[in-house]
Design a protein around this motif. Structure first.
Motif, PDB file in Angstrom:
ATOM      1  N   THR A 111     -73.879  14.059 -29.463  1.00 13.90           N
ATOM      2  CA  THR A 111     -74.693  14.455 -28.024  1.00 13.90           C
ATOM      3  C   THR A 111     -76.244  14.817 -28.813  1.00 13.90           C
ATOM      4  N   LYS A 112     -76.998  15.067 -27.788  1.00  7.88           N
ATOM      5  CA  LYS A 112     -78.316  15.560 -28.486  1.00  7.88           C
ATOM      6  C   LYS A 112     -78.384  16.444 -29.428  1.00  7.88           C
ATOM      7  N   ASN A 113     -77.378  17.196 -29.469  1.00  8.19           N
ATOM      8  CA  ASN A 113     -77.612  18.368 -30.715  1.00  8.19           C
ATOM      9  C   ASN A 113     -76.369  18.495 -31.347  1.00  8.19           C
ATOM     10  N   LEU A 114     -75.607  17.437 -31.288  1.00 11.42           N
ATOM     11  CA  LEU A 114     -74.186  17.652 -32.211  1.00 11.42           C
ATOM     12  C   LEU A 114     -73.589  16.138 -32.667  1.00 11.42           C
ATOM     13  N   ALA A 115     -73.053  16.211 -33.749  1.00 11.89           N
ATOM     14  CA  ALA A 115     -72.626  14.895 -34.178  1.00 11.89           C
ATOM     15  C   ALA A 115     -71.142  15.350 -34.996  1.00 11.89           C
ATOM     16  N   LEU A 116     -70.218  14.320 -34.795  1.00 15.71           N
ATOM     17  CA  LEU A 116     -69.187  14.274 -35.623  1.00 15.71           C
ATOM     18  C   LEU A 116     -69.037  13.401 -36.789  1.00 15.71           C
ATOM     19  N   LEU A 117     -69.150  13.671 -38.041  1.00 17.82           N
ATOM     20  CA  LEU A 117     -68.982  13.031 -39.081  1.00 17.82           C
ATOM     21  C   LEU A 117     -67.350  12.688 -39.472  1.00 17.82           C
ATOM     22  N   ASP A 118     -67.138  11.385 -39.684  1.00 18.12           N
ATOM     23  CA  ASP A 118     -65.588  11.335 -39.871  1.00 18.12           C
ATOM     24  C   ASP A 118     -65.526  10.445 -40.975  1.00 18.12           C
ATOM     25  N   PHE A 119     -65.057  10.750 -42.159  1.00 15.92           N
ATOM     26  CA  PHE A 119     -64.649   9.944 -43.339  1.00 15.92           C
ATOM     27  C   PHE A 119     -63.216   9.918 -43.639  1.00 15.92           C
TER      28      PHE A 119
END
Length: 342
Positions: A111-119
């Motif tokens: 979203t404009k202020n949040l990201a999910l990093l998935d490894f």
């Protein structure tokens, strides 16, 4: 980026000069000049792109989940899950001020202020808590105002105003049930699960689930009491949201950020052991006496991310002594080494 802008500006100035020399019509020449100067002004104020690539490494090599790797000299370390939220991305100026980045809302990872990093690659042979998935994401993209920046800040975790939403009503990436604590109506800021046993793929997994919480052994009643609406969750006293600051020359449009697993696990000695329930659970709060003391073993992991760890010893859950000592808050005296610019 700065060099390319310089040449672009010089090119525009040269073009303006040529138009002045070739135009036979004074009025037309003035209009051309106005148009080009407006374009130049727009160029100077247009946001620049943000493209941050996170590289996870262990023992100096690229990380891969569900594959035995060596960490701090311990072989056969396997990660079956490796996900975390990133929010409040800011770029640092030389005068000490910060500028917020705006992330691109892609309906999947950001979203404009949040990201999910998935490894994690979804190839776990033993069950991860909440399940895994095949989708992966290592990038944060967006924009930031033009400027010369000397570093970056970001938070690992979900901001307070988003942390206790109903997951069924939330958009991606907050609709991921594997990243949600139903018992606290809040998100796991980070979900990192690994086995550090001498024999890979055993049942002895460490599950580092980092999330905002309170204290007590009955989470449904006391984990995170709301001070706004009785009976609802929110305003957890122990935030457990690491605030990462990395200083150094940075290119917002193309910057790699390294996450060093060796530094993350430094000091962690809970190798191969298992709790009464079969897991080396590593959570900020203990739901019951069966996991007494579990979080004490997590202190190195928490502290390596720049958070204050527990000070009480032996109690099954966070208590008032821990809260008074600021457990879960950002340790401003700590110089973190897990994240670096590449």
């Amino acid at each position: 980026m700065i060099l390319s802008k310089k040449y672009l500006i010089l090119a525009l100035v040269a073009l303006i000069s040529m138009l002045n020399l070739t135009s036979c019509d004074t009025e037309n020449s003035k209009n051309d000049d106005d148009t080009l100067f407006l374009g130049l002004a727009a160029l100077a104020t247009a946001p620049q792109s943000v493209n941050l690539e996170f590289d996870v490494t262990a023992n100096g090599t690229a990380f891969e989940s569900n594959k035995a790797i060596t960490v701090n000299g311990v072989s056969n370390v396997v990660f079956r899950d490796f996900r975390f939220y990133v929010s409040e991305v800011k770029f640092l100026r030389a005068d000490g001020t910060t500028t917020d980045a705006t992330l691109t809302d892609d309906g999947i990872w950001q979203t404009k202020n949040l990201a999910l990093l998935d490894f994690e690659n979804g190839k776990a042979t033993t069950g991860s808590h909440g399940g895994t998935s095949t989708g992966m994401n290592s990038k944060i993209v967006g924009s930031v105002p033009q400027g010369n920046y000397v570093g970056i800040q970001f938070t690992i975790g979900v901001p307070e105003d988003l942390n206790h939403l109903q997951i069924n009503d939330s958009r991606a990436p907050l609709n991921n049930s594997a990243m949600y604590w139903a018992w606290a109506s809040g998100y796991k800021h980070a979900k990192i699960e690994f086995s550090a046993d001498t024999t890979p793929n055993t049942t002895k997994w460490t599950n580092m689930h980092l999330g905002s919480t309170g204290f007590g052994t009955s989470p449904a009643a006391t984990a995170c009491k709301s001070d706004v609406i009785a009976g609802e969750f929110g305003n957890c006293p122990a935030k457990f949201r690491p605030r990462i600051t990395i200083n150094g020359a940075i290119n917002p449009g193309s910057q790699k950020i390294q996450m060093n697993i060796d530094e993350l696990l430094k000091g962690y000695t809970h190798v191969g052991a298992a709790d009464a329930d079969g897991f080396g659970i590593c959570m900020p709060i203990s739901p019951g006496a069966a996991n007494a003391g579990e979080f004490n073993r997590c202190n190195p992991l928490i502290q390596n991310l720049g958070l204050k760890g527990r000070v009480s010893n032996g109690a099954s859950a966070i208590n008032q002594t821990d809260l008074d000592a600021g457990v879960g808050s950002v340790n401003t005296d700590f110089s973190q080494k897990v994240f670096t610019l590449r």
